[in-house]
Design an enzyme around this catalytic site. Sequence first.
Site, PDB file in Angstrom:
ATOM      1  N   HIS A  67       0.838  -1.209   0.000  1.00  0.00           N
ATOM      2  CA  HIS A  67       0.000   0.000   0.000  1.00  0.00           C
ATOM      3  C   HIS A  67       0.872   1.259   0.000  1.00  0.00           C
ATOM      4  O   HIS A  67       0.667   2.179  -0.808  1.00  0.00           O
ATOM      5  CB  HIS A  67      -0.907  -0.030   1.229  1.00  0.00           C
ATOM      6  N   GLU A  68       1.848   1.293   0.902  1.00  0.00           N
ATOM      7  CA  GLU A  68       2.710   2.471   1.000  1.00  0.00           C
ATOM      8  C   GLU A  68       3.631   2.607  -0.209  1.00  0.00           C
ATOM      9  O   GLU A  68       3.919   3.714  -0.664  1.00  0.00           O
ATOM     10  CB  GLU A  68       3.530   2.412   2.291  1.00  0.00           C
ATOM     11  N   HIS A  71       1.933   4.452  -2.993  1.00  0.00           N
ATOM     12  CA  HIS A  71       2.032   5.897  -2.824  1.00  0.00           C
ATOM     13  C   HIS A  71       3.416   6.404  -3.248  1.00  0.00           C
ATOM     14  O   HIS A  71       3.542   7.369  -4.015  1.00  0.00           O
ATOM     15  CB  HIS A  71       1.829   6.277  -1.350  1.00  0.00           C
TER      16      HIS A  71
END
Length: 245
Positions: A67-68, A71
């Site tokens: 998820h990170e 980003h």
Amino acid sequence: MKETFRFGRIAGIPIGTHWSVLGMVLVVSGTLAWTTLPYLVPGRSAAEYWITGVLVAVVFVASLLVHELAHALTALRFRVPVQRITLWMLGGVSVLDGDPETPRGAFLIAAAGPAASLGLGGLGVGGGLLLRAREHSLLEMSVLWLAVMNLALCVFNLLPGVPLDGGRVLRALLWHRYGDPRKATAVAAVAGQAVGVLVALAGVAELITKDPGGLWLLAVGYVIVLAATAEGRQARHRPVSTSTD
């Protein structure tokens, strides 16, 4: 959030964890081993439940890293330097060194994380269905549990208030509308404070019904309010910018 352990780099981005991530692993593995897995797949030994629970908890932490990374890699695409990624008990943080030049870039960077979690959730559902058998297995239920958690992570992160991803999506849309990222941040910060209070109240409601999960919601709501307040304060001291798409 300062890291305690550094594991290396991915695409040049330093990856680390705060010590509290061990608490997350313990809570997740314990919940799975004591309640979730025995309910879904009865009749197995305690050792099987615990080994599976720990492995699933580690995979869940890895999904937070994905998820990170979504980003961070999107930020690099828009030429925004990434200082580091740090995982901790309540999730993960990608520390970016500044803003993209346009609201479009800000929107795509914010949306990348939930999109990654949605993709992992979809893959998990598909994998769970492929593993489906007459009698549920620990592997099948573990994959489906991870799918549900990633889908829940996607939905929760899209709540419209900073520091959640939904708040950063809102900020990007307001930046596009107002032409001023500072004003957009201030409005998204107020929304974040409201979201944090609502999450904390949901935690109180759960505690009243004797659900210990309310403690987690209280902690998350408190962190959201603190982070939103800090971002709103910082926004008031930033120089005015009028970059738009």
